[in-house]
Design an enzyme around this catalytic site. Structure first.
Site, mmCIF file in Angstrom:
data_model
loop_
_atom_site.group_PDB
_atom_site.id
_atom_site.type_symbol
_atom_site.label_atom_id
_atom_site.label_comp_id
_atom_site.label_asym_id
_atom_site.label_seq_id
_atom_site.Cartn_x
_atom_site.Cartn_y
_atom_site.Cartn_z
ATOM 1 N N ASN A 66 0.813 -1.128 -0.079
ATOM 2 C CA ASN A 66 -0.046 0.114 -0.153
ATOM 3 C C ASN A 66 0.945 1.367 0.044
ATOM 4 O OD1 ASN A 66 -0.322 2.036 2.468
ATOM 5 N ND2 ASN A 66 0.292 -0.009 3.215
ATOM 6 N N ASN B 292 4.425 7.668 14.862
ATOM 7 C CA ASN B 292 4.900 6.880 13.458
ATOM 8 C C ASN B 292 6.355 7.594 13.023
ATOM 9 O OD1 ASN B 292 5.005 5.801 11.027
ATOM 10 N ND2 ASN B 292 3.000 6.454 10.348
ATOM 11 N N CYS C 147 8.479 8.362 8.781
ATOM 12 C CA CYS C 147 8.051 9.515 7.801
ATOM 13 C C CYS C 147 9.538 10.337 7.484
ATOM 14 C CB CYS C 147 7.175 10.693 8.829
ATOM 15 S SG CYS C 147 5.581 9.828 9.116
ATOM 16 N N ILE D 122 6.458 -4.338 13.982
ATOM 17 C CA ILE D 122 6.881 -3.540 13.035
ATOM 18 C C ILE D 122 6.169 -2.682 12.240
ATOM 19 C CG2 ILE D 122 9.047 -5.154 12.965
ATOM 20 C CD1 ILE D 122 7.782 -6.138 10.292
#
EC number: 1.3.-.-
Length: 324
Positions: free
Chosen positions: A70, A128, A131, A194
């Site tokens: 994705n 997260n 990035c 992960i």
């Protein structure tokens, strides 16, 4: 006999270890039409950004053997809309909510954490780190221990003291333990791992990349051995740090494998796409497996694969088993 399925993320108690994975259930509304979200240990929201994002061009997904690629691109309404509509909806229903955040700079992460610090209904913040750092030539935070630690320190300093900060790690690094250790030193109360490794597929009919972005994150059963390896290494090095394990969890057996490797919480992602009840099914299967193996508490199974052969469900050496 029922199994005590309670678990802890830092000081926060969860009723059970099963959560949604960030990005796989929006902010919970999609699943709420099928079951009460309070039946889960927690809901992890999609990664919230400072400003609205429309995401990447289509096609954004492509199936691969035992996996899914994705490249959605963190599509979302931004922090203002999240605080106005999505978080209050979860809070009104009493859902244990872990908010995932994503930023393009250390200051963006800090700003997001400050905005969440004054909001009701935030149980924990998942950072997260996969990035690009726009201030450092687009280098991914998660691949640099120092950069990852700087982000975590900023979020920790900007968050309420009673809200755990969870660092989400990427497997696309030379030394995942070094990154994990840096994040903990930077103030992370727990780890999440992960995140999806980078992959690519090419359509042999069109002879072009299957994703418009070219590359994308690989999820599904294909990555579970990678997740188990990373969990194993990090738990061995940092046994006292709570870990949310994820990566290709489709069944209760998969969840138990991650728990034995060192996870105390298990997030379900790709499985939700074709089975909205996947989290509840996996929870039932996990409890049944623990019961059949003689466990009275989920906690006794966490990291058990690291203990000496013959160690029983309650963490002691079972003389009868060890003599077999």
């Amino acid at each position: 006999m029922s199994v005590d399925m309670r678990t802890y993320l830092a000081h926060v108690e969860l009723a059970n270890p099963i959560t949604t994975a960030a990005g796989c259930a929006g902010s919970g509304r999609e699943l709420a039409q099928f079951f009460d979200l309070n039946r889960l240990g927690a809901v992890i929201t999609r990664s919230i950004t400072l400003t609205p994002r429309s995401g990447r061009p289509t096609p954004r997904t492509a199936e691969t053997p035992s996996g899914l690629l994705n490249a959605v691109g963190l599509q979302g309404p931004g922090i203002d809309a999240f605080l106005d509509r999505e978080l209050p909806w979860l809070a009104e229903r009493g859902v244990t909510t872990i908010v995932s955040i994503a930023g393009g700079s250390v200051s963006e992460y800090g700003t997001l954490a400050r905005r969440l610090a004054s909001a009701a209904g935030v149980t924990a913040v998942e950072v997260n780190l996969s990035c690009p750092n726009v201030e450092d030539r687009g280098r991914i935070f998660a691949r640099d221990p120092a950069a990852a630690a700087e982000v975590i320190a900023s979020v920790r300093a900007s968050s309420r003291y009673d809200v755990p900060v969870i660092a989400k790690l990427s497997p696309d690094v030379a030394d995942v333990v070094a990154v994990a250790r840096a994040c903990v030193d930077g103030g992370a109360d727990a780890l999440s791992m992960i995140n999806t490794p980078l992959g690519m597929a090419i359509d042999v009919d069109t002879m072009r990349p299957a994703l418009a972005a070219g590359t994308g994150g690989l999820s599904g059963p294909a990555i579970r051995p990678l997740a188990v390896r990373c969990l194993w290494q990090v738990h061995a090095a940092l046994p006292g740090v709570p870990i949310i394990g994820m990566g290709g969890v489709m069944t209760g057996r998969d969840a138990l494998e991650l728990i034995l490797a060192g996870a105390c919480v298990v997030a379900v992602g790709t499985a939700i796409f074709n089975d909205p009840y996947a989290c509840l099914r996996i929870l039932r299967e996990l409890e049944d497996l623990l019961h059949k193996r003689g466990f009275e508490r989920l906690a006794d199974a966490v990291g058990l694969a690291h203990r000496p052969p013959g160690t029983g469900p309650r963490g002691r050496i079972d003389l009868e088993e060890s003599s077999l």
